[in-house]
Design an enzyme around this catalytic site. Structure first.
Site, PDB file in Angstrom:
ATOM      1  CB  SER A   1       1.649  -4.744 -44.601  1.00  0.00           C
ATOM      2  OG  SER A   1       2.877  -5.014 -45.250  1.00  0.00           O
TER       3      SER A   1
ATOM      4  CG  HIS B   1     -15.815 -25.009 -32.006  1.00  0.00           C
ATOM      5  ND1 HIS B   1     -15.922 -25.733 -30.843  1.00  0.00           N
ATOM      6  CD2 HIS B   1     -14.805 -25.585 -32.731  1.00  0.00           C
ATOM      7  CE1 HIS B   1     -15.024 -26.718 -30.856  1.00  0.00           C
ATOM      8  NE2 HIS B   1     -14.340 -26.641 -31.980  1.00  0.00           N
TER       9      HIS B   1
ATOM     10  CG  HIS C   1      -9.463 -24.089 -28.498  1.00  0.00           C
ATOM     11  ND1 HIS C   1      -9.277 -25.116 -27.601  1.00  0.00           N
ATOM     12  CD2 HIS C   1      -8.262 -23.905 -29.109  1.00  0.00           C
ATOM     13  CE1 HIS C   1      -8.029 -25.546 -27.672  1.00  0.00           C
ATOM     14  NE2 HIS C   1      -7.393 -24.826 -28.575  1.00  0.00           N
TER      15      HIS C   1
ATOM     16  NE  ARG D   1      -3.131 -18.259 -26.147  1.00  0.00           N
ATOM     17  CZ  ARG D   1      -1.865 -18.638 -26.124  1.00  0.00           C
ATOM     18  NH1 ARG D   1      -1.138 -18.480 -25.030  1.00  0.00           N
ATOM     19  NH2 ARG D   1      -1.313 -19.192 -27.187  1.00  0.00           N
TER      20      ARG D   1
END
Length: 305
Positions: A122, A214, A218, A223
């Protein structure tokens, strides 16, 4: 260097500590735990924790599908069956948590994979480090003339030097002003949540990223593909290597059916059937658009689509 001496000392201490467990473990990934693998100029990926292994996939599948998969005689065959038929839930039984340091513009691409749990460093509460991604000369490419999302030829000579100079100077100037806005002698300073908006998109951020296998597959299918942007692809390729050490049977099936496989439309399948019968099929007789036909022919020729 991506890591400071203190950070490396913390990693060394974590790797030196061992604990007994009754959980299933993956020996290959155990060797990689906490190690920071360098990516780009200041980035890294390290495995913080994981759950499950190849056997967890098999166990879940046999509970889920029962007699329907008893004809598969071994774990590898069952995993390949699940991958081949696009089953998902057995692979969701495995999870991994990564600590990733990456440029902000790469993080904005990465976060589009919304199925993960993410907690990012942050800049509202902390001050970002003075670290920016500057491409290596061989990654400094022009805009592609045929693909709005792609790259063309690598920049050369004076043009490459000019671009690199702009990237370094602009990044340094923006960070200098960021520091000055945060705190100046005799002034209160601007809030960190406001001062950060002046930082460039090539500054580095960090996050913990947890996902199941899973959804990780993907991510990797998109990528780690040759068409993905280089800066996110190198992260995906490294993660893919780690997954191979974690779930080798599942990763092998993934490589075979997803990364190395090809999807065909109904028209594409019909064209192949006609070709096998000896018919001379053309784009005009295929029922495909020019773009579809070009991709179809590239698949048959083994070319990069």
């Amino acid at each position: 260097m991506p890591l400071s001496p203190d950070q490396q000392a913390d990693i060394d201490a974590a790797r030196a500590a061992t604990q007994q467990t009754r959980r299933a473990t993956a020996p290959g990934l155990e060797e990689e735990l906490f190690t920071a693998h360098e990516v780009l100029d200041h980035g890294f990926v390290r495995v913080v924790d994981y759950m499950g292994d190849d056997s967890a996939i098999v166990q879940a599948a046999r509970v889920s599908y029962g007699a329907g998969t008893r004809h598969v005689s071994n774990d590898e065959g069952l995993i390949r069956y699940l991958m081949r038929h696009w089953h998902s839930t057995p692979f969701e039984m495995c999870e991994i948590k990564l600590h990733v340091k990456l440029p902000v513009f790469v993080a904005r691409q990465w976060i589009r994979h919304r199925t993960a749990n993410v907690n990012e460093y942050s800049a509202r509460y902390s001050i970002l480090d003075r670290e920016f991604y500057v491409p290596a000369p061989d990654a400094l490419a022009a805009q592609s003339t045929t693909n709005n999302q792609g790259r063309g030829d690598v920049l050369q000579g004076e043009e490459a030097e000019r671009v690199l100079r702009y990237l370094r100077e602009d990044s340094t100037r923006a960070y200098d002003h960021y520091e000055e806005m945060l705190s100046q002698d005799g002034q209160q300073g601007l809030a960190r949540e406001l001062a950060r908006m002046n930082l460039p998109a090539n500054i580095y951020t960090q996050w913990y990223w947890k996902t199941d296998l899973h959804n990780l597959f993907h991510f990797l299918r998109l990528r780690a593909d040759s068409h993905a942007q280089y800066e996110i692809r190198v992260y995906a390729e490294l993660i893919s290597d780690l997954v191979a050490k974690w779930v080798p049977l599942a990763h092998k099936a993934f490589e075979d059916y997803r990364l190395g496989g090809a999807n065909l439309s109904a028209k594409g399948v019909e064209c192949i059937r006609r070709m096998l019968k000896g018919e001379d099929v053309t784009q005009e007789t295929s029922g495909m658009s020019k773009g579809e036909w070009r991709e179809f022919v590239n698949i048959l020729d083994g070319a990069d689509v």
